[in-house]
Design a protein around this motif. Structure first.
Motif, PDB file in Angstrom:
ATOM      1  N   ALA A 221       0.831  -1.207   0.000  1.00 20.81           N
ATOM      2  CA  ALA A 221       0.000   0.000   0.000  1.00 20.81           C
ATOM      3  C   ALA A 221       0.865   1.257   0.000  1.00 20.81           C
ATOM      4  CB  ALA A 221      -0.930  -0.015   1.210  1.00 20.81           C
ATOM      5  N   ALA A 222       1.947   1.242   0.786  1.00 19.97           N
ATOM      6  CA  ALA A 222       2.834   2.404   0.843  1.00 19.97           C
ATOM      7  C   ALA A 222       3.471   2.688  -0.508  1.00 19.97           C
ATOM      8  CB  ALA A 222       3.914   2.188   1.898  1.00 19.97           C
ATOM      9  N   LEU A 223       3.678   1.641  -1.293  1.00 23.62           N
ATOM     10  CA  LEU A 223       4.280   1.783  -2.619  1.00 23.62           C
ATOM     11  C   LEU A 223       3.234   1.874  -3.716  1.00 23.62           C
ATOM     12  CD1 LEU A 223       7.188  -0.791  -2.185  1.00 23.62           C
ATOM     13  CD2 LEU A 223       7.369   1.707  -2.133  1.00 23.62           C
ATOM     14  N   ALA A 224       1.965   2.027  -3.307  1.00 19.88           N
ATOM     15  CA  ALA A 224       0.847   2.147  -4.258  1.00 19.88           C
ATOM     16  C   ALA A 224       0.822   0.974  -5.228  1.00 19.88           C
ATOM     17  CB  ALA A 224       0.939   3.472  -5.011  1.00 19.88           C
ATOM     18  N   THR A 307      11.963   5.466  -9.120  1.00 24.80           N
ATOM     19  CA  THR A 307      10.988   4.539  -8.535  1.00 24.80           C
ATOM     20  C   THR A 307      11.680   3.276  -8.036  1.00 24.80           C
ATOM     21  OG1 THR A 307       9.235   5.361  -9.979  1.00 24.80           O
ATOM     22  CG2 THR A 307       8.908   3.191  -9.000  1.00 24.80           C
ATOM     23  N   ALA A 308      12.653   2.787  -8.803  1.00 19.70           N
ATOM     24  CA  ALA A 308      13.376   1.570  -8.416  1.00 19.70           C
ATOM     25  C   ALA A 308      14.115   1.774  -7.102  1.00 19.70           C
ATOM     26  CB  ALA A 308      14.351   1.167  -9.513  1.00 19.70           C
ATOM     27  N   ALA A 309      14.738   2.943  -6.937  1.00 16.52           N
ATOM     28  CA  ALA A 309      15.476   3.212  -5.702  1.00 16.52           C
ATOM     29  C   ALA A 309      14.549   3.182  -4.496  1.00 16.52           C
ATOM     30  CB  ALA A 309      16.177   4.566  -5.795  1.00 16.52           C
ATOM     31  N   VAL A 310      13.359   3.785  -4.637  1.00 21.67           N
ATOM     32  CA  VAL A 310      12.412   3.814  -3.530  1.00 21.67           C
ATOM     33  C   VAL A 310      11.875   2.418  -3.230  1.00 21.67           C
ATOM     34  CG1 VAL A 310      10.184   4.709  -2.762  1.00 21.67           C
ATOM     35  CG2 VAL A 310      11.772   6.212  -3.968  1.00 21.67           C
ATOM     36  N   ILE A 311      11.446   1.711  -4.254  1.00 23.39           N
ATOM     37  CA  ILE A 311      10.867   0.380  -4.048  1.00 23.39           C
ATOM     38  C   ILE A 311      11.874  -0.571  -3.430  1.00 23.39           C
ATOM     39  CG2 ILE A 311      10.026  -1.683  -5.258  1.00 23.39           C
ATOM     40  CD1 ILE A 311       8.629   0.208  -7.235  1.00 23.39           C
ATOM     41  N   LEU A 312      13.079  -0.626  -3.986  1.00 23.56           N
ATOM     42  CA  LEU A 312      14.064  -1.594  -3.496  1.00 23.56           C
ATOM     43  C   LEU A 312      14.597  -1.225  -2.119  1.00 23.56           C
ATOM     44  CD1 LEU A 312      15.910  -2.459  -6.805  1.00 23.56           C
ATOM     45  CD2 LEU A 312      14.434  -3.950  -5.461  1.00 23.56           C
ATOM     46  N   THR A 313      14.678   0.070  -1.810  1.00 23.45           N
ATOM     47  CA  THR A 313      15.088   0.457  -0.456  1.00 23.45           C
ATOM     48  C   THR A 313      14.034   0.042   0.556  1.00 23.45           C
ATOM     49  OG1 THR A 313      16.415   2.312  -1.268  1.00 23.45           O
ATOM     50  CG2 THR A 313      15.721   2.386   1.029  1.00 23.45           C
ATOM     51  N   ARG A 314      12.754   0.290   0.264  1.00 23.52           N
ATOM     52  CA  ARG A 314      11.694  -0.149   1.167  1.00 23.52           C
ATOM     53  C   ARG A 314      11.696  -1.665   1.313  1.00 23.52           C
ATOM     54  NH1 ARG A 314       7.382   3.127   3.133  1.00 23.52           N
ATOM     55  NH2 ARG A 314       6.922   1.130   4.149  1.00 23.52           N
ATOM     56  N   ARG A 377       9.995  -1.472  11.910  1.00 20.92           N
ATOM     57  CA  ARG A 377       8.627  -1.968  12.037  1.00 20.92           C
ATOM     58  C   ARG A 377       7.594  -0.876  11.805  1.00 20.92           C
ATOM     59  NH1 ARG A 377       5.804  -3.630  17.644  1.00 20.92           N
ATOM     60  NH2 ARG A 377       5.400  -1.387  17.563  1.00 20.92           N
ATOM     61  N   ASP A 378       7.793   0.294  12.417  1.00 17.32           N
ATOM     62  CA  ASP A 378       6.756   1.322  12.440  1.00 17.32           C
ATOM     63  C   ASP A 378       7.065   2.562  11.620  1.00 17.32           C
ATOM     64  OD1 ASP A 378       5.238  -0.223  14.204  1.00 17.32           O
ATOM     65  OD2 ASP A 378       6.231   0.616  15.969  1.00 17.32           O
ATOM     66  N   ALA A 379       8.308   2.767  11.222  1.00 14.62           N
ATOM     67  CA  ALA A 379       8.653   3.998  10.503  1.00 14.62           C
ATOM     68  C   ALA A 379       9.655   3.748   9.372  1.00 14.62           C
ATOM     69  CB  ALA A 379       9.208   5.035  11.482  1.00 14.62           C
ATOM     70  N   PRO A 380       9.442   2.731   8.534  1.00 16.11           N
ATOM     71  CA  PRO A 380      10.391   2.495   7.437  1.00 16.11           C
ATOM     72  C   PRO A 380      10.386   3.610   6.403  1.00 16.11           C
ATOM     73  CG  PRO A 380       8.455   1.102   7.187  1.00 16.11           C
ATOM     74  CD  PRO A 380       8.356   1.733   8.537  1.00 16.11           C
ATOM     75  N   GLY A 381       9.250   4.315   6.271  1.00 20.57           N
ATOM     76  CA  GLY A 381       9.209   5.441   5.350  1.00 20.57           C
ATOM     77  C   GLY A 381      10.144   6.551   5.781  1.00 20.57           C
ATOM     78  N   THR A 382      10.212   6.793   7.097  1.00 17.70           N
ATOM     79  CA  THR A 382      11.112   7.809   7.634  1.00 17.70           C
ATOM     80  C   THR A 382      12.567   7.448   7.359  1.00 17.70           C
ATOM     81  OG1 THR A 382       9.527   8.368   9.374  1.00 17.70           O
ATOM     82  CG2 THR A 382      11.825   8.993   9.744  1.00 17.70           C
ATOM     83  N   LEU A 405       7.548   7.724   1.664  1.00 17.07           N
ATOM     84  CA  LEU A 405       8.580   8.364   2.464  1.00 17.07           C
ATOM     85  C   LEU A 405       8.073   8.823   3.829  1.00 17.07           C
ATOM     86  CD1 LEU A 405      10.303  10.517  -0.291  1.00 17.07           C
ATOM     87  CD2 LEU A 405      10.993   8.272   0.544  1.00 17.07           C
ATOM     88  N   ASN A 406       6.831   8.524   4.155  1.00 21.06           N
ATOM     89  CA  ASN A 406       6.331   8.792   5.507  1.00 21.06           C
ATOM     90  C   ASN A 406       5.565   7.577   5.996  1.00 21.06           C
ATOM     91  OD1 ASN A 406       3.349   9.098   5.144  1.00 21.06           O
ATOM     92  ND2 ASN A 406       3.982  10.767   3.794  1.00 21.06           N
TER      93      ASN A 406
END
Length: 409
Positions: A221-224, A307-314, A377-382, A405-406
């Motif tokens: 969901a965070a990654l839509a 997009t790849a950087a965000v997805i793979l980091t998460r 667990r609770d703040a991976p976006g941060t 990112l949040n």
């Protein structure tokens, strides 16, 4: 830590409770001033880690402690809200409820404050530390020393990242930009991940963890529900490596040499390495692709897949969390993200008629941060924001990834 009201009462009766460098006991906050005081307490514990038990208070006359169960409805959320909104930078904590035997909606709250990798934290422009039994306002010298300690840790992690970038197995192959992520437990044993890496079925165990990353609904969901090719699931070839194991694309061999097989997309390599000491490494060789009208991906202008950087980091942060749970590690991690072959490249804008003109002005990117298990667990976006924020701002795309990112919702 106590698990029931009876455990708490036994600790009180046995005189086992004593406020210390790692423990404080008090009633729930009831006013705005109490919230500020709580924020100071939480910030002071964040330097070395500790716990706060709400619902056990001191009898000043007898100098003993006694149970004082508090209304639990909304209490964990209130404490977490204080932790995330008053200290600077915000804190991520863990809470654990213990219901009173009276079953009247009251009870106790154990607040776990992990040692923060970004400590010290400010409240009202002042830093707080913890002494033997109480908090205190930190002096300039102590603050400077803590910042220096953090910079040393970051330098060590950057050293690991640069080693990975120097040993890029596709260093002399093609023109695509490459993504790197390194993660290292800060307090793990040297054989921390041996239950995974040393097992006969290590391949299945690591693949299972990767599958669980993809099945995490809140992460999706965070990654839509966006994906990217290649992702972690495409690292399917198992290898034994020096002091660890790896899963990779088929064109990357056990000695990390790249062997082209002539297939389409053969350069789009992905690799996950897990070492006995808990070290995790991610390498992905398609952070850019050739884009242009009526051209193949090989021949077109190389544009960056932010997009790849965000997805793979998460995904990597979630894998770290799962590895921690699998081996029983509750400590902090040092994490760094890097990228190579960036100069002059702009972000891929899809089918937009108004492509970005913000071209990256450096050859490479590096950023590092620390992360607690609570944050994973609770703040991976941060954590992702700390790692990728400077890169995304340079590409003028940070706002496009606000949800990833949040950690709201």
């Amino acid at each position: 830590m106590p698990k029931t009201e009876a455990d708490l009462q036994a600790a009180v009766d046995g005189g086992l409770f004593e406020e210390s460098h790692h423990l404080d006991l008090k009633k729930a906050p009831g006013s705005k001033g109490d919230n500020k005081e709580l924020a100071r307490d939480l910030s002071s514990f964040a330097v070395d880690g500790g716990a706060l038990i709400i619902g056990v208070q001191e009898n000043k006359e007898s100098r003993t402690f006694e149970l004082a169960p508090q209304p639990l409805n909304g209490l964990p959320e209130k404490i977490e809200q204080v932790a995330r909104t008053i200290p600077d930078p915000p804190l991520t904590i863990l809470t654990e409820e213990i219901s009173a035997a009276a079953a009247d909606g009251t009870g106790y709250l154990i607040v776990h404050i992990p040692a923060s990798p970004v400590a010290p934290h400010m409240v009202d422009n002042r830093y707080f530390g913890r002494g033997d039994k109480t908090k205190y306002q930190m002096g300039d010298a102590e603050v400077v020393a803590l910042h220096a300690r953090r910079r040393n840790t970051e330098a060590d992690t950057l050293g690991l990242l640069r080693k990975e970038m120097d040993e890029d197995p596709l260093r002399d192959v093609g023109a695509q930009s490459h993504l790197f992520l390194v993660a290292q437990p800060t307090a793990g044993r040297r054989d921390m991940c041996l239950p995974i890496t040393g097992a006969q079925d290590w391949n299945m165990r690591l693949n299972t963890l990767i599958r669980r990353v993809g099945e995490n609904e809140s992460l999706r969901a965070a990654l839509a529900n966006q994906g990217f090719d290649p992702d972690l699931s495409q690292a399917h070839q198992g290898h034994r490596r020096a002091r660890g194991v790896a899963l990779s694309s088929s064109s990357l061999k056990s000695d990390r040499t790249y062997v082209a097989d002539g297939s389409w997309g053969e350069e789009n390599v992905i690799e996950v390495q897990l070492f006995e000491d808990g070290g995790l490494r991610l390498f992905m060789a398609r952070l850019s692709g050739g884009v242009g009208h009526h051209r193949s991906e090989i021949d077109g202008e190389q544009q960056l897949f932010d997009t790849a950087a965000v997805i793979l980091t998460r995904h990597a942060l979630e894998l770290m969390r799962l590895v921690s749970g699998e081996v029983g590690y509750h400590g902090n991690w040092s994490v760094a993200v890097g990228a190579s072959r960036l100069r002059g490249r702009r972000r891929y804008s899809g089918q937009s008629h108004w492509p970005s003109n913000h071209r990256y002005s450096a050859d490479s990117y590096e950023e590092t941060t620390g992360a607690t298990l609570a944050e994973l667990r609770d703040a991976p976006g941060t954590v992702t924001y700390r790692l990728l924020g400077p890169l995304l701002r340079s590409l003028d795309s940070e706002k496009l990834f606000a949800k990833a990112l949040n950690d709201e919702g």
